[in-house]
Write a protein that holds these residues in place. Structure first.
Motif, short mmCIF file in Angstrom:
data_model
loop_
_atom_site.label_atom_id
_atom_site.label_comp_id
_atom_site.label_asym_id
_atom_site.label_seq_id
_atom_site.Cartn_x
_atom_site.Cartn_y
_atom_site.Cartn_z
N VAL A 1 0.46 -6.63 -6.86
CA VAL A 1 -0.24 -5.58 -7.59
C VAL A 1 0.56 -5.26 -8.85
O VAL A 1 1.76 -4.98 -8.79
CB VAL A 1 -0.41 -4.30 -6.74
CG1 VAL A 1 -1.06 -3.19 -7.55
CG2 VAL A 1 -1.24 -4.60 -5.49
N THR A 2 -0.12 -5.34 -9.99
CA THR A 2 0.50 -5.02 -11.28
C THR A 2 0.11 -3.61 -11.66
O THR A 2 -1.07 -3.25 -11.63
CB THR A 2 0.04 -6.01 -12.37
OG1 THR A 2 0.31 -7.34 -11.94
CG2 THR A 2 0.75 -5.73 -13.68
N LEU A 3 1.10 -2.81 -12.02
CA LEU A 3 0.90 -1.44 -12.45
C LEU A 3 1.45 -1.27 -13.85
O LEU A 3 2.38 -1.97 -14.25
CB LEU A 3 1.64 -0.47 -11.51
CG LEU A 3 1.18 -0.54 -10.06
CD1 LEU A 3 2.37 -0.74 -9.15
CD2 LEU A 3 0.43 0.70 -9.70
N LEU B 1 2.21 1.79 -3.40
CA LEU B 1 1.22 2.30 -4.35
C LEU B 1 1.19 3.82 -4.33
O LEU B 1 1.01 4.46 -5.37
CB LEU B 1 -0.17 1.74 -4.03
CG LEU B 1 -0.43 0.33 -4.52
CD1 LEU B 1 -1.77 -0.17 -3.99
CD2 LEU B 1 -0.39 0.24 -6.03
N ASP C 1 0.82 -1.22 0.00
CA ASP C 1 0.00 0.00 0.00
C ASP C 1 0.85 1.26 0.00
O ASP C 1 0.57 2.22 -0.73
CB ASP C 1 -0.96 0.01 1.19
CG ASP C 1 -2.08 -0.99 1.02
OD1 ASP C 1 -2.60 -1.11 -0.10
OD2 ASP C 1 -2.43 -1.67 2.00
N GLN D 1 -0.93 3.11 -13.50
CA GLN D 1 -2.29 2.67 -13.20
C GLN D 1 -2.28 1.22 -12.71
O GLN D 1 -1.53 0.39 -13.24
CB GLN D 1 -3.20 2.76 -14.43
CG GLN D 1 -3.45 4.16 -14.92
CD GLN D 1 -2.46 4.58 -16.00
OE1 GLN D 1 -1.97 3.77 -16.76
NE2 GLN D 1 -2.14 5.86 -16.05
N VAL D 2 -3.14 0.94 -11.72
CA VAL D 2 -3.27 -0.44 -11.24
C VAL D 2 -3.99 -1.25 -12.32
O VAL D 2 -5.08 -0.89 -12.76
CB VAL D 2 -4.06 -0.50 -9.91
CG1 VAL D 2 -4.33 -1.94 -9.51
CG2 VAL D 2 -3.29 0.23 -8.81
N GLN D 3 -3.34 -2.32 -12.76
CA GLN D 3 -3.91 -3.20 -13.77
C GLN D 3 -4.50 -4.47 -13.17
O GLN D 3 -5.41 -5.06 -13.72
CB GLN D 3 -2.83 -3.59 -14.80
CG GLN D 3 -2.29 -2.42 -15.57
CD GLN D 3 -1.12 -2.81 -16.46
OE1 GLN D 3 -0.41 -3.78 -16.22
NE2 GLN D 3 -0.90 -2.03 -17.50
N ASN D 4 -3.94 -4.90 -12.05
CA ASN D 4 -4.39 -6.13 -11.41
C ASN D 4 -3.97 -6.09 -9.95
O ASN D 4 -2.92 -5.54 -9.62
CB ASN D 4 -3.76 -7.35 -12.12
CG ASN D 4 -4.55 -8.61 -11.93
OD1 ASN D 4 -5.61 -8.61 -11.31
ND2 ASN D 4 -4.04 -9.70 -12.46
N ASP D 5 -4.79 -6.67 -9.08
CA ASP D 5 -4.50 -6.71 -7.65
C ASP D 5 -4.94 -8.09 -7.17
O ASP D 5 -6.13 -8.38 -7.10
CB ASP D 5 -5.28 -5.60 -6.94
CG ASP D 5 -4.86 -5.39 -5.49
OD1 ASP D 5 -4.35 -6.34 -4.87
OD2 ASP D 5 -5.06 -4.27 -5.00
N TYR E 1 4.33 4.58 -6.68
CA TYR E 1 4.26 4.16 -8.09
C TYR E 1 2.97 4.61 -8.78
O TYR E 1 3.01 5.01 -9.93
CB TYR E 1 4.45 2.65 -8.20
CG TYR E 1 5.86 2.23 -7.89
CD1 TYR E 1 6.88 2.40 -8.82
CD2 TYR E 1 6.20 1.72 -6.65
CE1 TYR E 1 8.19 2.06 -8.54
CE2 TYR E 1 7.51 1.37 -6.35
CZ TYR E 1 8.50 1.54 -7.30
OH TYR E 1 9.79 1.20 -7.01
N ARG E 2 1.87 4.57 -8.08
CA ARG E 2 0.59 4.98 -8.68
C ARG E 2 0.41 6.49 -8.58
O ARG E 2 0.19 7.17 -9.58
CB ARG E 2 -0.57 4.26 -7.97
CG ARG E 2 -1.95 4.62 -8.53
CD ARG E 2 -3.05 4.15 -7.60
NE ARG E 2 -2.89 4.75 -6.28
CZ ARG E 2 -3.24 4.16 -5.15
NH1 ARG E 2 -3.79 2.96 -5.15
NH2 ARG E 2 -3.04 4.76 -4.00
#
Length: 136
Positions: free
Chosen positions: A42-44, A19, A16, A29-33, A22-23
Motif C-alpha cells: 500500500v502506497t501512502l 493503515l 491494515d 492518503q492511500v495512493q495505491n493498493d 499512517y492513514r
C-alpha cells in the motif's frame, strides 16, 4: 540532471493495522493498493507532496523466505530505520497521534539543534518522529 525521492518502504507486521496509524492518525492518503498472492503493498502520500510515497508491506512480501525472516527479526527488535515527518504544528499533531493510541516515545520538546519534535512507535514497533522547524 534532476533527481528526487519517489518511494520509501516501511516494513510492518500487519498492513491494515498500519493503515490505522499512517492513514488515520497521521493523515496520509492511500495512493495505491496492490495485492499479489498473500501479499499487499500500500502506497501512502500527501497531496502537498505529489510523487512522493511511502510503501507499507510485510517482511516476506516480494522477498525470499530467508530474507523475509531476517527482516521480521529486525522489525521485532525495533531496529529498522525510523521515519521523520514535518508538521507545521507538532503539538497538535502529537495530540492527534496520541489520541489514536500510538505508543508515545517522546512528548514534544524543543531540541538544542533547532526543531521541536516528538516520537511514536507505529503498531509494528517502527519509530516515527514528527518535527516542526524552529520559529524565527
Amino acid at each position: 540532471m534532476t533527481i528526487s525521492l519517489q518511494y520509501t518502504n516501511i516494513t510492518v507486521n500487519d498492513v491494515d493495522e498500519s493503515l490505522d496509524f499512517y492513514r488515520d492518525a497521521l493523515g496520509l492518503q492511500v495512493q495505491n493498493d496492490v495485492s499479489s498472492g498473500d501479499f499487499r503493498w500500500v502506497t501512502l502520500g500527501l497531496e502537498t507532496q505529489p510523487g512522493l510515497g511511502i510503501v507499507i508491506s510485510v517482511p516476506h512480501a516480494g522477498r525470499s523466505q530467508t530474507d523475509g525472516d531476517t527482516l521480521q527479526e529486525l522489525l521485532t527488535k525495533g531496529v529498522l530505520p525510523f521515519l521523520v515527518f514535518n508538521s507545521d504544528d507538532v503539538d497538535a499533531t502529537f495530540e492527534t497521534v496520541r489520541a489514536s493510541g500510538a505508543e508515545v516515545l517522546q512528548e514534544p520538546i524543543d531540541q538544542g539543534w533547532g526543531p521541536r519534535d516528538c516520537a511514536f512507535r507505529d503498531p509494528s514497533g517502527n519509530a516515527v518522529r514528527i518535527a516542526q522547524a524552529p520559529k524565527d
